[in-house]
Design a protein around this motif. Structure first.
Motif, short mmCIF file in Angstrom:
data_model
loop_
_atom_site.label_atom_id
_atom_site.label_comp_id
_atom_site.label_asym_id
_atom_site.label_seq_id
_atom_site.Cartn_x
_atom_site.Cartn_y
_atom_site.Cartn_z
N ALA A 1 0.83 -1.21 0.00
CA ALA A 1 0.00 0.00 0.00
C ALA A 1 0.86 1.26 0.00
O ALA A 1 0.52 2.26 -0.63
CB ALA A 1 -0.93 -0.01 1.21
N PHE A 2 1.99 1.22 0.70
CA PHE A 2 2.87 2.39 0.76
C PHE A 2 3.82 2.44 -0.44
O PHE A 2 4.30 3.52 -0.80
CB PHE A 2 3.66 2.39 2.07
CG PHE A 2 2.81 2.76 3.25
CD1 PHE A 2 2.57 4.09 3.57
CD2 PHE A 2 2.24 1.78 4.04
CE1 PHE A 2 1.78 4.43 4.65
CE2 PHE A 2 1.43 2.12 5.12
CZ PHE A 2 1.20 3.45 5.43
N VAL A 3 4.11 1.30 -1.04
CA VAL A 3 4.95 1.27 -2.24
C VAL A 3 4.22 1.91 -3.43
O VAL A 3 4.82 2.58 -4.26
CB VAL A 3 5.35 -0.18 -2.57
CG1 VAL A 3 5.98 -0.27 -3.96
CG2 VAL A 3 6.33 -0.72 -1.52
N LEU A 4 2.89 1.70 -3.50
CA LEU A 4 2.12 2.20 -4.63
C LEU A 4 1.94 3.71 -4.59
O LEU A 4 1.76 4.31 -3.53
CB LEU A 4 0.74 1.54 -4.65
CG LEU A 4 0.69 0.09 -5.12
CD1 LEU A 4 -0.69 -0.51 -4.83
CD2 LEU A 4 1.01 -0.02 -6.62
N ARG A 5 1.94 4.30 -5.77
CA ARG A 5 1.54 5.70 -5.91
C ARG A 5 0.02 5.77 -5.90
O ARG A 5 -0.66 4.77 -6.13
CB ARG A 5 2.07 6.26 -7.24
CG ARG A 5 3.60 6.31 -7.32
CD ARG A 5 4.08 6.55 -8.75
NE ARG A 5 5.53 6.67 -8.82
CZ ARG A 5 6.24 6.60 -9.94
NH1 ARG A 5 5.63 6.42 -11.11
NH2 ARG A 5 7.55 6.71 -9.90
#
Length: 354
Positions: free
Chosen positions: A197-201
């Motif tokens: 979730a945090f890796v995704l833009r």
């Protein structure tokens, strides 16, 4: 297509320790073959003999990764061939990409090329397709051993890392994160989803596919076997032994059952979609494409060999492993059991305001 009926597991941001502002890699075993960035860099077309020696170990006649005690399936040429063939089968069955992929990958932000991350890339067939089909994107393949392809596109790079140790160095860098059949090597799959979730833009796509290390009958009911006996049905029995062995290693083998609810309950995802695919384990089902069911049978036959280090390393006696293999192979070649493998797939987009 079916509706997910799993228990709604509560989301907890304590699954993995994370710092949303951190850009520091958490893995001490990481071996990035270029630089830590989602930007395209020249492909790695050769691996030094010393690096290859560090990456591999040999157990029970197969080449395994040398970095993780959790994932104990092979990473040798024989296994890569199996994964290549498996990729072709999956593409025939469900298409190359989710329909949202093309929309997410539109080059619509000046100065910010789209980027795709493949976690546990295996042979790399999926991520190489992405790099070729979307030549303006940056593609990154992560696995426990380096990719060996001599045909890597210039916008694809390979990183050797244990993703159990964190993805903080990728936060905010990717538009698509893909993971396929990696649960046996993941200690905390719900925590991994939280990292993704945090890796995704914002607006980015998560694309997950797992199976649950069980075999199902022709009515889609789980074949109830365990490791207390060594008898037929043999493929289902072999899977029961593999399930226990992977669990002992720390793999999150139940993840397939919960990935939909984990993604659905995460506050940073929306438009969650779930599909499951039932693939005959051998060509017994007359109204199912023969080439796919035969490919699944061949994949299972190869997987019986791939699983030897996992079973033997968990303490299963060699004679028991041999008995399971020989009888499961005979069962598959004769198509004597009307069994399925169940694949569970989840897609979702990261909310734009997250």
């Amino acid at each position: 297509m079916h509706t997910d009926t799993d228990d709604e597991d509560a989301y907890s941001d304590a699954s993995f320790g994370f710092d949303n502002a951190s850009g520091i890699a958490s893995s001490h075993t990481s071996h990035d073959v270029s630089m830590r960035s989602a930007s395209p860099v020249p492909s790695v077309r050769s691996i030094s003999s010393s690096f290859r020696a560090q990456a591999y170990t040999h157990e029970y006649g197969r080449g395994l990764n040398n970095y993780s005690e959790v994932y104990r399936l092979p990473a040798d040429d024989e296994e890569l061939f199996r994964l290549d063939t498996q990729h072709v089968m999956f593409t025939k069955l469900m298409g190359k990409y989710h329909p949202k992929m093309a929309e997410v990958m539109v080059d619509d932000v000046p100065g910010e090329p789209k980027a795709v991350l493949d976690l546990g890339c295996g042979s790399g067939m999926w991520i190489m397709d992405v790099a070729k089909d979307f030549p303006n994107c940056s593609a990154v393949a992560v696995d426990l051993v380096p990719m060996q392809s001599l045909d890597m596109p210039s916008n694809l790079r390979s990183e050797v890392d244990d993703i159990n140790l964190g993805l903080e160095h990728f936060y905010g860098d990717f538009n698509v994160v893909h993971a396929r059949l990696i649960s046996t090597g993941i200690k905390d799959y719900e925590g991994l989803i939280n990292h993704i979730a945090f890796v995704l833009r914002p607006g980015g796509l998560i694309d997950l596919m797992e199976y649950d290390f069980h075999v199902y009958d022709e009515n889609h009911r789980r074949v109830q076997v365990d490791t207390s006996a060594v008898e037929g049905p043999w493929w289902a029995r072999w899977m029961a032994f593999a399930n226990v062995a992977a669990r002992q290693r720390g793999g999150d083998v139940d993840a397939a059952t919960h990935i939909c609810s984990w993604v659905r309950n995460h506050p940073m995802f929306e438009d969650v979609q779930y599909r499951e695919f039932w693939i005959p384990c051998s060509p017994w089902k007359k109204d199912f494409p023969l080439d796919i069911s035969m490919c699944m049978r061949d994949d299972i036959l190869a997987f019986l060999k791939s699983g030897r280090p996992l079973l033997l390393g968990s303490g299963v006696p060699e004679e028991t492993v041999r008995q399971l293999e020989v009888n499961a192979e005979r069962e598959q070649l004769r198509a004597s059991q009307r069994h399925y493998v169940r694949l569970q797939c989840v897609w979702a987009q990261k909310k734009h305001d997250s």
